[in-house]
Every structure is written in C-alpha cells, then in structure tokens.
Design a protein around this motif. Structure first.
Motif, PDB file in Angstrom:
ATOM      1  N   HIS A   1       0.831  -1.207   0.000  1.00  0.00           N
ATOM      2  CA  HIS A   1       0.000   0.000   0.000  1.00  0.00           C
ATOM      3  C   HIS A   1       0.866   1.257   0.000  1.00  0.00           C
ATOM      4  CE1 HIS A   1      -2.530  -3.143   1.832  1.00  0.00           C
ATOM      5  NE2 HIS A   1      -3.519  -2.553   1.192  1.00  0.00           N
ATOM      6  N   VAL A   2       1.935   1.222   0.808  1.00  0.00           N
ATOM      7  CA  VAL A   2       2.838   2.377   0.879  1.00  0.00           C
ATOM      8  C   VAL A   2       3.549   2.548  -0.467  1.00  0.00           C
ATOM      9  CG1 VAL A   2       4.865   3.361   2.030  1.00  0.00           C
ATOM     10  CG2 VAL A   2       3.150   2.131   3.373  1.00  0.00           C
ATOM     11  N   HIS A   3       3.979   1.424  -1.013  1.00  0.00           N
ATOM     12  CA  HIS A   3       4.670   1.462  -2.306  1.00  0.00           C
ATOM     13  C   HIS A   3       3.774   2.078  -3.381  1.00  0.00           C
ATOM     14  CE1 HIS A   3       7.438   0.304  -5.453  1.00  0.00           C
ATOM     15  NE2 HIS A   3       6.422  -0.224  -6.125  1.00  0.00           N
ATOM     16  N   ASP A   4       2.512   1.702  -3.352  1.00  0.00           N
ATOM     17  CA  ASP A   4       1.577   2.249  -4.345  1.00  0.00           C
ATOM     18  C   ASP A   4       1.425   3.761  -4.171  1.00  0.00           C
ATOM     19  OD1 ASP A   4      -0.243   1.700  -6.529  1.00  0.00           O
ATOM     20  OD2 ASP A   4      -1.818   2.358  -5.147  1.00  0.00           O
ATOM     21  N   MET A   5       1.289   4.210  -2.933  1.00  0.00           N
ATOM     22  CA  MET A   5       1.167   5.653  -2.675  1.00  0.00           C
ATOM     23  C   MET A   5       2.435   6.378  -3.116  1.00  0.00           C
ATOM     24  SD  MET A   5      -1.787   6.491  -1.698  1.00  0.00           S
ATOM     25  CE  MET A   5      -2.406   7.555  -0.423  1.00  0.00           C
ATOM     26  N   TYR A   6       3.576   5.750  -2.892  1.00  0.00           N
ATOM     27  CA  TYR A   6       4.857   6.337  -3.307  1.00  0.00           C
ATOM     28  C   TYR A   6       4.859   6.578  -4.822  1.00  0.00           C
ATOM     29  CZ  TYR A   6       9.936   6.549  -4.133  1.00  0.00           C
ATOM     30  OH  TYR A   6      11.197   6.926  -4.533  1.00  0.00           O
ATOM     31  N   ARG A   7       4.397   5.583  -5.560  1.00  0.00           N
ATOM     32  CA  ARG A   7       4.392   5.726  -7.029  1.00  0.00           C
ATOM     33  C   ARG A   7       3.389   6.789  -7.482  1.00  0.00           C
ATOM     34  NH1 ARG A   7       3.786   0.462 -10.242  1.00  0.00           N
ATOM     35  NH2 ARG A   7       4.467   1.839 -11.910  1.00  0.00           N
ATOM     36  N   LEU A   8       2.248   6.851  -6.823  1.00  0.00           N
ATOM     37  CA  LEU A   8       1.272   7.893  -7.158  1.00  0.00           C
ATOM     38  C   LEU A   8       1.834   9.275  -6.815  1.00  0.00           C
ATOM     39  CD1 LEU A   8      -1.914   6.056  -5.840  1.00  0.00           C
ATOM     40  CD2 LEU A   8      -1.502   6.681  -8.217  1.00  0.00           C
ATOM     41  N   GLY A   9       2.539   9.338  -5.696  1.00  0.00           N
ATOM     42  CA  GLY A   9       3.152  10.601  -5.281  1.00  0.00           C
ATOM     43  C   GLY A   9       4.202  11.057  -6.277  1.00  0.00           C
TER      44      GLY A   9
END
Lengths: 272, 103, 213
Positions: A158-166
């Motif tokens: 989940h964090v990784h996904d947010m990182y990529r969106l960021g």
C-alpha cells in the motif's frame, strides 16, 4: 555583575540581513544567508510547540475522555519514540496509508470521540487567537524521532503504491502557470529570488528537505507541518487547494518521506 | 494565560549560561489586518531574572523584539541546583514567571 | 488524446477515489499508464476549488500532459519538435503590430508575483514575477536562478525587429522554443494582457531600460 545578552530579534536580524546582501553581492550572498540561518539555530521556538504538544498528548480529551496514550502511530499505543521516522505507513484499522497528521485526526475521531469537523478545526494556526493543536502535537511527536533514521516501509504494497502515485504528482504539470513540483524542485543549486530550493529529485535533496519538517517559520512566527508545506506549495503553483489529509497529500508525503529514507530525522527545524 | 517559558540553565566553568524561549505575540502596533484595521500593540516590556533571589538581569523591551523571543545570557557564579527565576510583564500587564534549576 | 487502458478497472478506481485498496485487482494493467490515470483521479478527489482556483486547473492540455509523462527526462527530438510547433502556432500578435511598450511599467510587472493564486485578489492585475527566476535589472539583487540571466538582453542581441519579436514570442509562449520549459506561457494562458506583454518586452529590449545598462 558582568552580564552578556544576546537577543534573537527576527525583525532586526532581517534588516541586518538585507543590508548585508546590499554590501555583499554574488557568491557571498549565500554565505550571508548561511550566517543568518546559523543565528536562528540556537533558540528554536519550535520547542514551545513541542512542550504544548507533549502536555496535550497525556491529557484525556474529547467526549470519550481518552488521551493520545491510546493512539497507535504504528509502533504500538502511545509509542512516540521513532514513530515519525516510519510515517507514512499503512494502518489496517483505518485501511489506509496515513501520515502523522492524518493519524492524529483519526485518533481524535475514532478514540477520543471528536467530530471530524472539530478535529480539523485549526489545521494551520494563526497567532494566539487561532492556535492549532495538530501543529503542537505534530511538533512533539516529530521531536521524538530526532536522530533516528527515516525508514518508511516502501516494500509494504500500500505504501509502495502511494509512493508511485506521489511520484506522478510530483511531475504533474497543470494550472495557469504550467507548474509541477519539479518545476522548482527538479534541479541543483536553484533559487527563487534569494530562497534556495532543494532538488527533491535527488535523494540528498529530499533527505535534507524532508527531515527538517515540521519547522518553525520565523517569517510567520508559526510552527508548520508537512501538510502545511504541501498545501502552500500548491497554492503558489496556482493549483486549487490541497485538502488536509487527502490521499494526494499522503501520496506526495509518502514519495518524499520514502526518498528521505536512510537520513537521520533532524527536525523540528527553524526556517526563515 | 500565557504559555510557560522554556528555560535552560547550565553551569559553564564559573558562569551560568541561561537560554530562554518565551511564547508571546509581540505585536508592534504598526501592522494592519486584512480589513486594514491596525492590530493593537501587545509586547513584553519588562524582563527580570533572579538567581537565588538576586537580580542578575533586568531588561526593558520594545516592539522591535521578535515574536516568541529567545534570550541567551550568562552570569558569573551559580552552582548546580540553584534556582533561576524569570518574569516577563507585557503592556497589557499580563505576566508570567517560570523557574529553572541550574544543571 | 489520452490512451485508455483497461477502462473498466480505471473507472472503478476513479469513482471510489481511494486507490490503494483496489489497485491489486488491476495488477494486469500496463503499469505506467495505470499509475498516471490513478494519480490524476486521486488528485481530482483530493483538491478542492478555492476562489478563482477551480478544479479545472487540474485538467492538462496536451503540452502539460506530455511534459508530465517525461518526468524530467530528456524528450525525444521528435516529441520536442511536435510540442514546439504546436505552441508556436498559438502565438498571437497585436493587431497594430506594436510589440514594445513602457519599460517602467514592465519593471513593475516583472517584480510582482500577484495573480492567479487562490489567495490573490482576482480583480487586481497579475504580475509576471520575472525576478523570481531571472536576473534582469542589475539594481535588483533579489533574483532567482531557475531561468537564465536576462541582463543586457537587448544589448547583446541587438536592438532589432528580430529581437523584439523573439522577446514577444518567448513571453507569450516559451514552449514554442523549448519544449517543457519551466517558464509559464504568459500569453497562451492569458496571465498577462497584450499591453503588459508589450511592457515586459520593453524592459528587455528598450535601450533605455535598466536591463540594458
């Protein structure tokens, strides 16, 4: 009685600073700015916010009369030591990646029984008439990660996904001025007027910038959190207003905090 | 009620180094709000510091001192465990006194 | 034109607005496009209109979209050429052909950063904030370095029709000469009025302007 006094007088310092720029052109400008910053280091009013936040942390609050000692920032209920260095993180109880401020609001609403409107009443303070509990709490919690290395769990899906969106957001150009975060923060050694800009596309730049927020802003006489930093960047980008604790705010925080991984947290700092 | 001061007092050689952060708006009386109305002056006017009840610093301040002021000074003497007491009084006659122990 | 891949999946995410919990159901979608789509949907649900800064500001034109996609990497020459050509075509010139106004007014416009922020008064004229990124008049020491120094812009290039025309074009739409430039497109986006652009051109090309001393 021999008494030596030194006052940190922001107004006076700013005037002296302007005068010294007049005298020292070009390369020495940066040196003068560095001197000004150094003069601010010794007495950081952020400590006043930290003290207020620490007091608030322990007091029963809200309709449920529950203190933050029940609030789990990821390391167990009430544990603040090192918590900020690992945020944002995924919280299964909220089913969401959260940064510090969002998590504090969650605890106020879910545990202390406050309404969301009350919890979000003063996200950004303005003088003694409009003081922000969130800024004080964030200052206290962040101060408890001083010297601890940033360690955002980028391998957590989940964090990784947010990182990529960021990351996408960081390069997203839009608005009337075609600005993206990268417009001002994508190159080394640049400045706006005389203000140095961190190059956030480089790990060292992201580390230096991220690990100093929250920070006391001398020009505002206020302690500001990373949510404020992002909110005000987008205002200057001519974007609409970034909603406090929104997914986009957390994604961008996850991106920048994640890139700061490995650096020791050094805030709350003092900035111009 | 004003927030507490943050005081550090440390023995350095034969002197005591005192560092104080005060929480105060320090309004100059020169600024205007968004509606163009003058924001009334509100600032600390007097600062008094005693070491074991003896005055070691007395200061008169004006509106040029910054918001949330920081004061750092040293005085000769002092010993670990001694009390340093600081009082400020502002132009509203509001005041605050805090105490620290020399470390 | 946006390439839509696995539209069903993307639509579902956009509607819900919280991407994290669903993304793994979309794992088969081509990764980069999917992330871009979701980032855009996330932004649209995370920003709120504030005064003059409406959510429409998040809608990208083709230039903004392509430049975002390259994320700071060098553009392939063909892409850069396409962007520059399309932007060159947007440039409009004054009906009377007069490109040069008053440098004194231009200096004021170059100093002002007011305009288009939600905190700004939309009734007041916007500035160009040139000094935020460029050195211009040597008297102004507080200048930024994101763009090149424009000190002696006219003097070095010559006080010719060509120089004046180039200054107009560059201010009107900088992407016509440098694809994905950091510089705002002041004419294309109607940030500045025709007269304001004339005045900033004068600041750059008038022999009497402090920029050329």
């Amino acid at each position: 009685m021999r008494t030596m006094i030194r006052l940190a007088v922001a107004a006076g310092a700013a005037a002296a600073f302007a005068a010294s720029i007049g005298a020292a052109l070009g390369e020495s400008t940066a040196d003068e700015i560095a001197k000004y910053r150094e003069a601010l280091q010794d007495g950081n009013p952020a400590e006043l916010w930290e003290a207020r936040g620490e007091q608030m942390w322990k007091v029963p609050r809200g309709p449920n009369k529950v203190s933050f000692e029940r609030c789990d920032l990821g390391l167990g209920p009430g544990v603040v030591k090192g918590a900020y260095a690992q945020l944002p993180r995924y919280f299964p109880d909220a089913k969401r990646v959260m940064d510090l401020e969002t998590r504090l609001v969650w605890c106020m609403v879910q545990q202390q029984g406050m309404s969301e409107a009350d919890a979000l009443k003063n996200t950004f303070g303005n003088g003694s008439a409009k003081r922000s509990d969130l800024e004080a709490l964030a200052a206290y919690v962040a101060s408890q990660s001083q010297g601890i290395r940033m360690n955002v769990a980028l391998d957590e899906p989940h964090v990784h996904d947010m990182y990529r969106l960021g990351e996408k957001m960081f390069y997203y150009r839009g608005g009337t001025h075609d600005f993206a975060c990268a417009t001002c923060h994508g190159d080394d050694g640049k400045r706006i007027r005389l203000q140095d800009l961190p190059n956030l596309t480089k790990v060292e730049g992201a580390q230096k910038a991220y690990t100093t927020w929250p920070a006391y802003r001398v020009s505002q006489g206020e302690l500001r959190t990373f949510q404020w930093r992002l909110n005000d960047c987008f205002r200057q980008q001519r974007f609409p207003e970034l909603a406090f604790g929104s997914d986009a705010s957390i994604a961008l925080t996850a991106y920048l905090a994640g890139r700061a991984n490995g650096a020791a947290y050094a805030g709350p700092a003092i900035k111009r | 009620m004003a927030d507490p001061m943050k005081i550090r007092a440390n023995l350095v050689g034969d002197s005591t180094e005192v560092k104080v952060l005060m929480s105060h708006e320090m309004e100059t009386g020169q600024r205007k709000d968004a509606q163009g109305k003058t924001i009334p002056a509100w600032f600390i006017q007097k600062v008094n510091v005693t070491h074991n009840d003896k005055v070691v610093l007395a200061a008169q301040w004006g509106p040029a001192v910054s918001k949330n002021p920081f004061v750092s000074f040293t005085f000769k003497g002092g010993a670990r465990g001694d009390k340093v007491k600081i009082t400020w009084v502002d132009n509203h006659d509001d005041s605050r006194t805090d105490e620290a122990t020399v470390a | 034109m946006r390439t839509r891949i696995v539209g069903h999946c993307i639509g579902g995410i956009a509607a819900i607005g919280i991407a994290a919990s669903i993304v793994y159901g979309c794992a088969s979608a081509p990764a980069e496009n999917d992330v871009s789509e979701r980032a855009e949907a996330m932004m649209k649900s995370s920003f709120k209109a504030h005064g003059q800064a409406t959510l429409a500001r998040l809608d990208q034109d083709e230039t903004q979209r392509v430049c975002s996609e390259y994320a700071g990497r060098a553009l392939p020459p063909a892409v850069a050429e396409r962007i520059e050509k399309a932007n060159l075509e947007t440039i409009r010139y004054p009906a009377d052909g007069n490109l040069v106004g008053d440098w004194k007014s231009g200096e004021k416009i170059a100093q002002s950063g007011q305009g288009f922020q939600y905190s700004d008064d939309p009734k007041k004229a916007a500035g160009a904030n040139c000094y935020a990124c460029h050195q211009l008049s040597p008297k102004e020491l507080s200048y930024g370095t994101i763009g090149p120094s424009l000190y002696r812009f006219g003097k070095t290039r010559g006080y010719t029709d060509e120089t004046r025309r180039y200054a107009w074009q560059k201010i009107y739409n900088a992407e016509a000469f440098a694809a994905c430039s950091n510089m705002p497109r002041f004419g294309y986006h109607h940030i500045l009025t025709e007269q304001q652009i004339r005045d900033v051109v004068a600041l750059l090309v008038d022999p009497a302007s402090p920029v050329n001393q």
